[in-house]
Write an enzyme that holds these catalytic residues in place. Structure first.
Site, PDB file in Angstrom:
ATOM      1  N   ASP A 178       7.193  -2.919  12.552  1.00  0.00           N
ATOM      2  CA  ASP A 178       7.882  -3.130  11.271  1.00  0.00           C
ATOM      3  C   ASP A 178       9.371  -2.857  11.476  1.00  0.00           C
ATOM      4  O   ASP A 178       9.756  -1.807  11.991  1.00  0.00           O
ATOM      5  CB  ASP A 178       7.296  -2.168  10.226  1.00  0.00           C
ATOM      6  CG  ASP A 178       7.809  -2.461   8.825  1.00  0.00           C
ATOM      7  OD1 ASP A 178       7.013  -2.455   7.895  1.00  0.00           O
ATOM      8  OD2 ASP A 178       9.030  -2.701   8.666  1.00  0.00           O
ATOM      9  N   ASP A 232       9.060  -9.108   8.042  1.00  0.00           N
ATOM     10  CA  ASP A 232       9.552  -8.208   9.099  1.00  0.00           C
ATOM     11  C   ASP A 232       8.457  -7.373   9.763  1.00  0.00           C
ATOM     12  O   ASP A 232       8.763  -6.402  10.420  1.00  0.00           O
ATOM     13  CB  ASP A 232      10.648  -7.286   8.540  1.00  0.00           C
ATOM     14  CG  ASP A 232      10.083  -6.079   7.787  1.00  0.00           C
ATOM     15  OD1 ASP A 232       9.022  -6.234   7.142  1.00  0.00           O
ATOM     16  OD2 ASP A 232      10.700  -5.009   7.863  1.00  0.00           O
ATOM     17  N   GLU A 233       7.206  -7.755   9.585  1.00  0.00           N
ATOM     18  CA  GLU A 233       6.173  -6.938  10.230  1.00  0.00           C
ATOM     19  C   GLU A 233       5.010  -7.780  10.732  1.00  0.00           C
ATOM     20  O   GLU A 233       4.747  -8.874  10.233  1.00  0.00           O
ATOM     21  CB  GLU A 233       5.651  -5.859   9.268  1.00  0.00           C
ATOM     22  CG  GLU A 233       4.992  -6.421   8.050  1.00  0.00           C
ATOM     23  CD  GLU A 233       4.481  -5.338   7.088  1.00  0.00           C
ATOM     24  OE1 GLU A 233       3.630  -4.528   7.497  1.00  0.00           O
ATOM     25  OE2 GLU A 233       4.920  -5.351   5.939  1.00  0.00           O
TER      26      GLU A 233
HETATM   27  P1  TTP Z   1       9.944  -3.262   4.219  1.00  0.00           P
HETATM   28  O1  TTP Z   1       9.519  -3.342   5.651  1.00  0.00           O
HETATM   29  O2  TTP Z   1       8.995  -2.691   3.235  1.00  0.00           O
HETATM   30  O3  TTP Z   1      11.270  -2.402   4.100  1.00  0.00           O
HETATM   31  P2  TTP Z   1      12.502  -2.311   5.054  1.00  0.00           P
HETATM   32  O4  TTP Z   1      12.306  -3.088   6.308  1.00  0.00           O
HETATM   33  O5  TTP Z   1      13.735  -2.650   4.294  1.00  0.00           O
HETATM   34  O6  TTP Z   1      12.566  -0.756   5.356  1.00  0.00           O
HETATM   35  P3  TTP Z   1      11.614   0.107   6.287  1.00  0.00           P
HETATM   36  O7  TTP Z   1      12.500   0.651   7.360  1.00  0.00           O
HETATM   37  O8  TTP Z   1      11.094   1.163   5.382  1.00  0.00           O
HETATM   38  O9  TTP Z   1      10.560  -0.798   6.819  1.00  0.00           O
HETATM   39  O10 TTP Z   1      10.369  -4.693   3.706  1.00  0.00           O
HETATM   40  C1  TTP Z   1      11.004  -5.640   4.532  1.00  0.00           C
HETATM   41  C2  TTP Z   1      12.047  -6.400   3.755  1.00  0.00           C
HETATM   42  O11 TTP Z   1      11.445  -7.015   2.631  1.00  0.00           O
HETATM   43  C3  TTP Z   1      13.145  -5.529   3.209  1.00  0.00           C
HETATM   44  O12 TTP Z   1      14.211  -5.358   4.115  1.00  0.00           O
HETATM   45  C4  TTP Z   1      13.573  -6.266   1.974  1.00  0.00           C
HETATM   46  C5  TTP Z   1      12.346  -6.981   1.519  1.00  0.00           C
HETATM   47  N1  TTP Z   1      11.781  -6.271   0.347  1.00  0.00           N
HETATM   48  C6  TTP Z   1      12.137  -6.690  -0.943  1.00  0.00           C
HETATM   49  O13 TTP Z   1      12.897  -7.645  -1.117  1.00  0.00           O
HETATM   50  N2  TTP Z   1      11.612  -6.022  -2.018  1.00  0.00           N
HETATM   51  C7  TTP Z   1      10.779  -4.944  -1.875  1.00  0.00           C
HETATM   52  O14 TTP Z   1      10.342  -4.354  -2.871  1.00  0.00           O
HETATM   53  C8  TTP Z   1      10.434  -4.524  -0.537  1.00  0.00           C
HETATM   54  C9  TTP Z   1       9.538  -3.328  -0.320  1.00  0.00           C
HETATM   55  C10 TTP Z   1      10.949  -5.223   0.531  1.00  0.00           C
HETATM   56 MG    MG Z   2      10.497  -2.941   7.344  1.00  0.00          MG
END
Ligand code: TTP
Ligand code: MG
Length: 437
Positions: A57, A150-151
């Site tokens: 992720d 992103d995962e």
């Molecule tokens: P995530 O992997 O949940 O968050 P992240 O990558 O920003 O942070 P982390 O380091 O905790 O993994 O989500 C991936 C992308 O998806 C994030 O950068 C933006 C988008 N996203 C939204 O637009 N709205 C949301 O509510 C979430 C959770 C994510």
């Molecule tokens: Mg993320």
């Protein structure tokens, strides 16, 4: 877990640690440091070389991309979001120290962190980075199952010979490669199955690498709340709470038979997860032969009645394309994206059909089960298991309605072809719209 772990001395049973910075393998120096470069970032775990299922992720994905593209933002709190939806998509880790979180209304985020730099999302740019990183995953193994932008889950079983290293080391190389080639950070969770790998990737963020071994899974899970399980939403949680089940330990105490007696199939699933077992395979993304339609809402919707008219409209679109192409579907797939960007797909089989009504009914059944308070930003429906359309919807003794419905939908097609898409509002759409009003 990998950190903090037991002592780093090597023993015949215990694999030698590996350095997360220089990737050298060797017994640790006193003070648990890498004997080659002195870094304290050692990966050290009794099952280090035995585990092959990973969840990767990216860290603060959208915000990290924006920071990379504008180095003047490096030390500033950055929030990506706003636009029509007026909420935070994500915040960089500096902004998070002020309490800014995904899905927070922007005005609240700015109250918490008035100095934040706010950037409008550029989804195309982020999707391109996501694809680049996915390609690097595919260089490790063909078994890559994307979960969101992103995962992804990866299965690196059997890749040791190919890469000359165990999955753990291959993944460390991958994380470094992503950093070098894209300037972005990823966090890796390594375990024996998807459920545990997913939990692990969150344990050590950002730039994390965490391991949950088979041997420690049960004790690790015991103290966690039951919503750590995939698919356990608010409704299930409340039901379990009524029975006094809040922690995984409570489920572990009940045991499999009692859980099966109380909750049927779902009880069995929970019992297995509570032991850290998860048999779901990593499913690589395939070019599926399907016809589908989807739509993203301006605002997230969680209410079934409000989702149905859209589902119906999409079913009609898909059915029409099926009929035009002369195909029928034996499967229907419902796709949902949750407010926090998680994708859910649910599928079922049915007799071959080209009818919107049938796709819609199947889709509605699948959708009803997902409406557990979760809000959705996207809904889609797809026809899968495509077969020639000749024998579809002939109707039989039991179902004489199908043939009539087929004739009707084809007649509507003909009118729409002649007079345009909205010319005919069929009874189905009409009744769904009326329900909404
Ligand atoms: P995530 O992997 O949940 O968050 P992240 O990558 O920003 O942070 P982390 O380091 O905790 O993994 O989500 C991936 C992308 O998806 C994030 O950068 C933006 C988008 N996203 C939204 O637009 N709205 C949301 O509510 C979430 C959770 C994510
Ligand atoms: Mg993320």
């Amino acid at each position: 877990m990998s950190q903090p772990g037991p002592p780093a001395e090597a023993s015949p049973e215990r694999p030698v640690p590996v350095c997360r910075d220089c990737l050298a393998r060797g017994p640790a120096r006193p003070g648990r440091r890498c004997s080659a470069c002195g870094s304290p970032r050692l990966l050290d775990h009794p099952e280090l070389d035995a585990l092959a299922i990973a969840h990767v992720d990216c860290d603060a994905f959208f915000a990290s991309i924006e920071k990379r593209d504008d180095p003047s933002l490096a030390d500033k709190p950055v929030i990506v979001g706003g636009g029509k939806r007026g909420v935070v998509s994500t915040a960089c880790y500096i902004a998070r120290t002020y309490g800014v979180r995904s899905a927070m209304p922007m005005f609240k985020a700015l109250e918490a962190c008035p100095d934040a730099v706010v950037i409008k999302p550029d989804i195309d740019k982020y999707a391109a980075e996501g694809r680049r990183i996915r390609q690097m995953m595919l260089d490790m193994t063909p078994l890559v199952e994307p979960v969101s932008i992103d995962e992804a889950f990866l299965d690196l079983s059997g890749t040791q010979r190919l890469h000359g290293a165990s999955p753990a080391v291959t993944l460390l190389r991958f994380a470094r490669r992503v950093e070098e080639e894209t300037g972005l950070g990823v966090s890796v969770g390594l375990s024996c199955n998807k459920f545990l790998a997913k939990i692990a990737s969150d344990l050590d963020k950002p730039r994390g690498f965490a391991i949950i071994g088979r041997a420690e899974a049960e004790s690790f899970l015991a103290g966690k709340p039951v919503d750590i399980f995939p698919g356990v939403g608010r409704v299930t949680q409340e039901r379990l709470a009524r029975d006094g089940v809040r922690l995984v330990a409570d489920l572990q105490r009940f045991g499999e038979r009692e859980l099966a007696r109380r909750y049927g199939e779902e009880g069995l699933r929970l019992a297995r997860l509570a032991r850290g077992e998860d048999r779901r395979p990593v499913r690589p993304e395939r070019e599926t032969k399907s016809i589908s339609a989807e739509t993203t809402f301006d605002e997230d919707i969680g209410d079934l009645e409000r989702l149905l008219p859209t589902l119906l409209r999409l079913s009609e679109k898909v059915a029409r394309r099926l009929r035009r192409a002369g195909f029928a579907a034996r499967g229907v797939t419902l796709k949902l994206k949750t407010h926090d960007f998680k994708t859910r797909t649910r599928a079922r089989m049915m007799p071959p059909t080209q009818l919107a009504a049938r796709l819609y009914e199947a889709g509605r059944e699948l959708l009803a089960r997902e409406c557990d308070g979760t809000r959705f930003r996207l809904i889609g429906i797809g026809a899968s298991e495509i077969v020639p359309g000749d024998d579809a919807d002939r109707g039989d003794l039991v179902d004489t309605k199908a043939a009539r419905q087929a004739t009707r939908e084809r007649a509507v097609d003909a009118l729409r072809d002649k007079f345009g898409g909205e010319a005919v509002m069929n009874g189905l759409v009409f009744s769904a719209r009326r329900r909404k009003d």
